[in-house]
Design a protein around this motif. Structure first.
Motif, PDB file in Angstrom:
ATOM      1  N   THR A  38      64.156  18.233  35.589  1.00  0.00           N
ATOM      2  CA  THR A  38      65.159  18.990  34.837  1.00  0.00           C
ATOM      3  C   THR A  38      64.635  20.403  34.606  1.00  0.00           C
ATOM      4  O   THR A  38      63.430  20.667  34.713  1.00  0.00           O
ATOM      5  CB  THR A  38      65.462  18.331  33.485  1.00  0.00           C
ATOM      6  OG1 THR A  38      64.243  18.234  32.731  1.00  0.00           O
ATOM      7  CG2 THR A  38      66.045  16.946  33.661  1.00  0.00           C
ATOM      8  N   TRP A  39      65.572  21.291  34.236  1.00  0.00           N
ATOM      9  CA  TRP A  39      65.201  22.693  34.020  1.00  0.00           C
ATOM     10  C   TRP A  39      65.878  23.198  32.753  1.00  0.00           C
ATOM     11  O   TRP A  39      67.104  23.180  32.647  1.00  0.00           O
ATOM     12  CB  TRP A  39      65.603  23.531  35.230  1.00  0.00           C
ATOM     13  CG  TRP A  39      64.854  23.098  36.449  1.00  0.00           C
ATOM     14  CD1 TRP A  39      65.207  22.129  37.338  1.00  0.00           C
ATOM     15  CD2 TRP A  39      63.582  23.569  36.870  1.00  0.00           C
ATOM     16  NE1 TRP A  39      64.241  21.972  38.284  1.00  0.00           N
ATOM     17  CE2 TRP A  39      63.224  22.856  38.037  1.00  0.00           C
ATOM     18  CE3 TRP A  39      62.714  24.555  36.381  1.00  0.00           C
ATOM     19  CZ2 TRP A  39      62.041  23.071  38.720  1.00  0.00           C
ATOM     20  CZ3 TRP A  39      61.521  24.775  37.068  1.00  0.00           C
ATOM     21  CH2 TRP A  39      61.194  24.047  38.209  1.00  0.00           C
ATOM     22  N   THR A  40      65.089  23.655  31.799  1.00  0.00           N
ATOM     23  CA  THR A  40      65.572  24.098  30.493  1.00  0.00           C
ATOM     24  C   THR A  40      65.440  25.610  30.388  1.00  0.00           C
ATOM     25  O   THR A  40      64.401  26.182  30.756  1.00  0.00           O
ATOM     26  CB  THR A  40      64.762  23.441  29.357  1.00  0.00           C
ATOM     27  OG1 THR A  40      64.818  22.024  29.527  1.00  0.00           O
ATOM     28  CG2 THR A  40      65.340  23.805  28.002  1.00  0.00           C
ATOM     29  N   ARG A  41      66.484  26.244  29.872  1.00  0.00           N
ATOM     30  CA  ARG A  41      66.475  27.704  29.729  1.00  0.00           C
ATOM     31  C   ARG A  41      65.484  28.123  28.654  1.00  0.00           C
ATOM     32  O   ARG A  41      65.458  27.566  27.546  1.00  0.00           O
ATOM     33  CB  ARG A  41      67.889  28.204  29.379  1.00  0.00           C
ATOM     34  CG  ARG A  41      68.033  29.727  29.250  1.00  0.00           C
ATOM     35  CD  ARG A  41      67.891  30.416  30.590  1.00  0.00           C
ATOM     36  NE  ARG A  41      67.928  31.866  30.480  1.00  0.00           N
ATOM     37  CZ  ARG A  41      68.964  32.619  30.793  1.00  0.00           C
ATOM     38  NH1 ARG A  41      70.080  32.050  31.223  1.00  0.00           N
ATOM     39  NH2 ARG A  41      68.915  33.932  30.688  1.00  0.00           N
ATOM     40  N   VAL A  42      64.665  29.108  28.963  1.00  0.00           N
ATOM     41  CA  VAL A  42      63.708  29.656  28.003  1.00  0.00           C
ATOM     42  C   VAL A  42      64.467  30.555  27.024  1.00  0.00           C
ATOM     43  O   VAL A  42      65.169  31.479  27.446  1.00  0.00           O
ATOM     44  CB  VAL A  42      62.609  30.454  28.716  1.00  0.00           C
ATOM     45  CG1 VAL A  42      61.674  31.120  27.699  1.00  0.00           C
ATOM     46  CG2 VAL A  42      61.823  29.550  29.661  1.00  0.00           C
ATOM     47  N   PRO A  43      64.398  30.313  25.721  1.00  0.00           N
ATOM     48  CA  PRO A  43      65.144  31.128  24.757  1.00  0.00           C
ATOM     49  C   PRO A  43      64.725  32.605  24.810  1.00  0.00           C
ATOM     50  O   PRO A  43      63.551  32.931  25.004  1.00  0.00           O
ATOM     51  CB  PRO A  43      64.766  30.516  23.401  1.00  0.00           C
ATOM     52  CG  PRO A  43      64.271  29.142  23.715  1.00  0.00           C
ATOM     53  CD  PRO A  43      63.630  29.238  25.060  1.00  0.00           C
ATOM     54  N   GLY A  44      65.731  33.476  24.643  1.00  0.00           N
ATOM     55  CA  GLY A  44      65.464  34.898  24.524  1.00  0.00           C
ATOM     56  C   GLY A  44      65.227  35.635  25.825  1.00  0.00           C
ATOM     57  O   GLY A  44      64.968  36.845  25.811  1.00  0.00           O
ATOM     58  N   GLY A  76      61.956  30.491  38.500  1.00  0.00           N
ATOM     59  CA  GLY A  76      61.726  31.782  37.883  1.00  0.00           C
ATOM     60  C   GLY A  76      61.356  31.681  36.416  1.00  0.00           C
ATOM     61  O   GLY A  76      61.244  30.586  35.853  1.00  0.00           O
ATOM     62  N   PRO A  77      61.179  32.841  35.762  1.00  0.00           N
ATOM     63  CA  PRO A  77      60.686  32.841  34.382  1.00  0.00           C
ATOM     64  C   PRO A  77      61.687  32.357  33.348  1.00  0.00           C
ATOM     65  O   PRO A  77      61.307  32.083  32.206  1.00  0.00           O
ATOM     66  CB  PRO A  77      60.336  34.322  34.149  1.00  0.00           C
ATOM     67  CG  PRO A  77      61.229  35.074  35.093  1.00  0.00           C
ATOM     68  CD  PRO A  77      61.357  34.207  36.298  1.00  0.00           C
ATOM     69  N   CYS A  78      62.963  32.241  33.718  1.00  0.00           N
ATOM     70  CA  CYS A  78      63.988  31.876  32.738  1.00  0.00           C
ATOM     71  C   CYS A  78      64.095  30.378  32.482  1.00  0.00           C
ATOM     72  O   CYS A  78      64.770  29.958  31.542  1.00  0.00           O
ATOM     73  CB  CYS A  78      65.352  32.402  33.169  1.00  0.00           C
ATOM     74  SG  CYS A  78      65.528  34.196  32.995  1.00  0.00           S
ATOM     75  N   PHE A  79      63.460  29.550  33.337  1.00  0.00           N
ATOM     76  CA  PHE A  79      63.660  28.110  33.222  1.00  0.00           C
ATOM     77  C   PHE A  79      62.321  27.384  33.245  1.00  0.00           C
ATOM     78  O   PHE A  79      61.422  27.724  34.013  1.00  0.00           O
ATOM     79  CB  PHE A  79      64.564  27.600  34.346  1.00  0.00           C
ATOM     80  CG  PHE A  79      65.943  28.199  34.321  1.00  0.00           C
ATOM     81  CD1 PHE A  79      66.904  27.716  33.445  1.00  0.00           C
ATOM     82  CD2 PHE A  79      66.270  29.259  35.144  1.00  0.00           C
ATOM     83  CE1 PHE A  79      68.168  28.277  33.407  1.00  0.00           C
ATOM     84  CE2 PHE A  79      67.534  29.825  35.109  1.00  0.00           C
ATOM     85  CZ  PHE A  79      68.489  29.333  34.225  1.00  0.00           C
ATOM     86  N   ARG A  80      62.235  26.397  32.400  1.00  0.00           N
ATOM     87  CA  ARG A  80      61.017  25.600  32.262  1.00  0.00           C
ATOM     88  C   ARG A  80      61.255  24.203  32.842  1.00  0.00           C
ATOM     89  O   ARG A  80      62.255  23.563  32.538  1.00  0.00           O
ATOM     90  CB  ARG A  80      60.621  25.508  30.788  1.00  0.00           C
ATOM     91  CG  ARG A  80      59.313  24.770  30.531  1.00  0.00           C
ATOM     92  CD  ARG A  80      59.006  24.695  29.041  1.00  0.00           C
ATOM     93  NE  ARG A  80      58.798  26.024  28.471  1.00  0.00           N
ATOM     94  CZ  ARG A  80      59.571  26.569  27.538  1.00  0.00           C
ATOM     95  NH1 ARG A  80      60.625  25.896  27.075  1.00  0.00           N
ATOM     96  NH2 ARG A  80      59.311  27.770  27.065  1.00  0.00           N
TER      97      ARG A  80
END
Length: 592
Positions: A576-582, A486-490
Motif C-alpha cells: 500500500t502507499w500512504t500520502r505523506v502529510p504536508g 516518490g517523496p509524496c508516498f510512503r
C-alpha cells in the motif's frame, strides 16, 4: 423493469473495459479486384432504423463498377434468423438471394447467380434482445439507435480489402430524430476512402445528439454524444484530442494522425460502471448519466487511444503467434503508459495516479488467479473469463511500472541519462527500428516474441529477464522499492477487498424480464435476501467500491422489496502507499 440498464459485473476496483479491438489494417491490398479497377469502385451504405412494428434496421448497399466474385456477402456477427426481406439486383435485373448460416458462425447472403455490373442489396436486420449493454449489439428504441457493423454490414470477400470510395448514410426519420453519427464522424452522411473491412468494426448512432469537431496540425478529432452526461462532453473531447496528439508526439509519429471519432452514449448505469470499446477509427464509450469526467474514465479511454501504437504498431506474441499471451503488453503496458502520459499532461493528480495503481495492486491481491502463470492465465482470458483478463491487465501494468522504475533508478544512480532511461524510451526505440525496415509510405508493424522484448530491455537493465520471469511468466507478487512512488508516498502493507455484487449483473441486464440471475448462495447479495428470479426494478451502486452499500429494489410475488448490503468480496494483502502529510503535489514527480 425489463429494460433497466445495470452495470456489467466487475470483480475489481477498475472499471470494466471492453477490449474486442478491430484488427489492424493489412499492409497492402489483397483483394481479388484488379488494381486497375480498385479506384473505379464505389460503395454506398444506407441504414434506416425503425422501432415499429418491431425494432429493426433496414440496410441498403450499392457497389458500383465491380468485376469480381460477388455471389456471397458475409455479415460477420449476423444471425440468419434475424436477417429478413432480402432483395438484390444488378444490371440484368432482379437477383434471387437467400440467407445461410456460415461454417464460422456468421451469416451469408448468397446470390443465386453471378452478378454483372453494379449490385444493389437490401435487407432488414432485427435488433437483438438484451443488446443495450453489448457494445457490438444492435439497439433500436423509440428515440435512438446504436448498431455495430459486425451485425449490420454485408460485404463480399472479394472487395473487403480493396480501397474504395465509401459513403455511409444514416436515415433516422422513422425514429423522428435528426441527429446521427458513426465511426466516420458526426453527421447523417459521411464519405471516406477506406477498405470496406473497416465498416465491420464501425459503430453507427442516431438520436437527439450533440457533436463537436477539433482541427489541429496534428490531426482531426470529432465527437458525438447521445443522452445526458454529468460532464460537458465538449471540453472532454478537446482533452482527448490533446491526449491523442501527445501519444503521437511520444511515439514520434512522422505523419498527421488519422482522423478519430469519440462516441458517447449515456444509459442507466451505476457510477463506476462504464465500458470503452475500440472501434475502427473511433472509441465507443457507454456510461451512466451520473458518471464524472475523472481519472477512471480518462485512463480507460487513453488506454484505447494508445492502441494504434501499443498492440498495433508494436505487439508481443509467443512463438506460435498467440496474441493472448501478449495481452500483458497490449493491455497492461498500454495502461501503464497511459497513466504516465496523463500525469505528465496534468490530467491526473498524484493521488489519482496512486489510486489507479493501488487499484491494480488490489486486483492482484484479491484475484483467484493471481498465482498462475501467464500461459494459463492467458488461456482463461481468451475463453472469456473477465476476472482472468482483469488480472492479466493489472499484472502487465504493474510489471511495466516496476520495470520502468528500475530503468529510472539505474539512470539516477549513474548520475547521467542512459541510452533509454524509461520504458517509453525502450518502446519508441523498438518502433523506430521497425519503421526503418519498411519502405517509405508503407505502414510498419512489428511483432516481437517475449524473449526479443526482454533482450531489448536487458541492454539497459541487467535484471530485466529476472523481473519479467518473476512477474509476467510466473505471476509472482509485485513489490516496488520504498522510493518508487516518490517523496509524496510512503510504502506499507495492508488489506484489499474486491467489489462483489453477489449476482451476475451482466446476465441480469440481458434478461428480457429483468430477472435476477446468478445469485451466489454464499455471496453478500444472498445474505441480504436477494433471490434468484427476483425482478430487479432499480439499483444504486458505485461500481468497484466495496465499501459503499448496494441498494436494490426488486419485485417478488407482486411485492416490492428493498435490499441493502455492502458488496465486499474476496480479500487479500498487498503493498500500500500512504500520502505523506504536508507534501505539495509539485514535489511528487512522475508515477513509477
Amino acid at each position: 423493469m425489463a429494460g433497466l440498464a445495470l452495470a456489467a459485473c466487475a470483480h475489481t476496483p477498475a472499471p470494466a473495459t471492453a477490449v474486442s479491438a478491430p484488427p489492424a489494417a493489412p499492409a497492402g491490398t489483397s483483394s481479388a479486384v484488379e488494381k486497375k479497377q480498385v479506384h473505379e469502385l464505389g460503395l454506398s451504405i444506407v441504414l434506416r432504423p425503425s422501432a415499429q412494428p418491431a425494432p429493426r434496421v433496414h440496410v441498403e448497399i450499392d457497389l458500383d463498377g465491380a468485376d469480381a466474385e460477388l455471389a456471397t456477402w458475409k455479415i460477420q456477427r449476423g444471425s440468419p434468423e434475424r436477417i429478413t426481406d432480402v432483395v438484390a439486383r444488378d444490371g440484368k435485373g432482379n437477383l434471387p438471394a437467400r440467407v445461410a448460416a456460415a461454417a464460422d458462425g456468421s451469416a451469408d447472403i448468397v446470390l443465386e447467380r453471378r452478378p454483372e455490373g453494379a449490385v444493389h442489396l437490401g435487407y432488414d436486420v432485427r435488433a437483438g434482445d438484451g443488446a443495450v449493454d453489448d457494445p457490438v449489439g444492435i439497439v433500436v428504441l423509440e428515440d435512438r439507435f446504436r448498431g455495430a457493423g459486425e451485425g449490420l454490414v454485408a460485404l463480399p470477400r472479394a472487395v473487403e480489402d480493396a480501397e474504395l470510395s465509401i459513403t455511409v448514410t444514416i436515415d433516422p426519420e422513422a425514429l423522428r430524430v435528426r441527429g446521427a453519427a458513426s465511426s466516420l464522424g458526426a453527421g447523417r452522411v459521411r464519405s471516406t476512402k477506406a477498405r470496406p473491412r473497416a465498416l465491420r468494426y464501425a459503430t453507427f448512432m442516431a438520436g437527439s445528439l450533440g457533436s463537436g469537431a477539433f482541427d489541429g496540425i496534428e490531426g482531426h478529432d470529432e465527437g458525438a454524444w447521445l443522452g445526458y452526461t454529468k460532464f460537458d462532453p465538449r471540453p472532454a473531447i478537446a482533452e482527448l484530442a490533446q491526449t491523442r496528439t501527445a501519444f503521437g508526439e511520444l511515439f514520434k509519429a512522422d505523419v498527421p494522425l488519422a482522423p478519430w471519432t469519440y462516441l458517447f452514449m449515456s444509459q442507466a448505469r451505476p457510477i463506476g460502471s462504464f465500458s470503452t470499446t475500440p472501434r475502427a477509427g473511433s472509441t465507443l464509450v457507454l456510461l451512466g448519466p451520473d458518471e464524472a469526467w475523472g481519472a477512471p474514465l480518462r485512463v480507460a479511454i487513453a488506454q484505447q487511444l494508445v492502441r494504434p501504437w501499443i498492440g498495433g504498431e508494436l505487439r508481443i506474441a509467443n512463438e506460435g503467434g498467440d496474441d493472448a499471451q501478449g495481452w500483458w503488453f497490449s493491455e497492461g503496458v498500454a495502461r501503464h503508459v497511459s497513466i504516465r502520459l496523463l500525469t505528465r499532461l496534468g490530467l491526473l493528480t498524484p493521488n489519482q495516479w496512486r489510486d489507479t495503481i493501488a487499484g491494480e495492486l488490489a486486483v492482484l491481491a484479491t484475484s483467484p488467479h493471481r498465482m498462475i502463470g501467464n500461459a494459463e492465465l492467458s488461456a482463461l482470458a481468451q475463453k472469456g473469463n473477465a476476472i482472468a483478463r482483469a488480472t492479466l491487465t493489472a499484472r502487465g501494468a504493474l510489471y511495466a511500472a516496476r520495470e520502468g522504475a528500475s530503468l529510472r533508478a539505474r539512470a539516477r544512480r549513474a548520475k547521467q541519462e542512459t541510452k533509454h532511461d524509461s520504458l517509453e524510451d525502450e518502446i519508441v526505440a523498438l518502433m523506430l527500428a521497425a519503421r526503418n525496415k519498411v519502405r517509405p509510405g508503407q505502414p510498419s508493424r512489428s511483432t516481437l516474441t517475449a524473449q526479443q522484448w526482454v533482450d531489448a530491455l536487458s541492454k539497459d537493465d541487467p535484471d530485466a529477464a529476472k523481473t519479467f520471469e518473476s512477474i509476467v511468466v510466473r505471476g509472482e507478487p509485485v513489490t516496488f522499492p520504498a522510493d518508487a512512488f516518490g517523496p509524496c508516498f510512503r510504502a506499507g502493507n495492508g488489506s484489499y477487498v474486491a467489489y462483489d455484487p453477489g449476482f451476475d449483473i451482466e446476465k441480469t441486464r440481458a434478461d428480457r424480464e429483468g430477472k435476477v440471475v446468478g445469485v451466489r448462495p454464499d455471496g453478500p447479495a444472498a445474505k441480504a435476501g436477494l433471490r434468484e428470479g427476483d425482478v430487479l426494478e432499480s439499483m444504486q451502486s458505485r461500481e468497484g467500491n466495496a465499501e459503499i452499500p448496494v441498494k436494490l429494489v426488486v419485485t417478488r410475488s407482486g411485492t416490492k422489496v428493498n435490499l441493502s448490503y455492502t458488496p465486499r468480496g474476496a480479500q487479500g494483502r498487498g503493498q500500500t502507499w500512504t500520502r505523506v502529510p504536508g507534501m505539495a503535489d509539485d514535489r511528487c514527480g512522475d508515477p513509477p
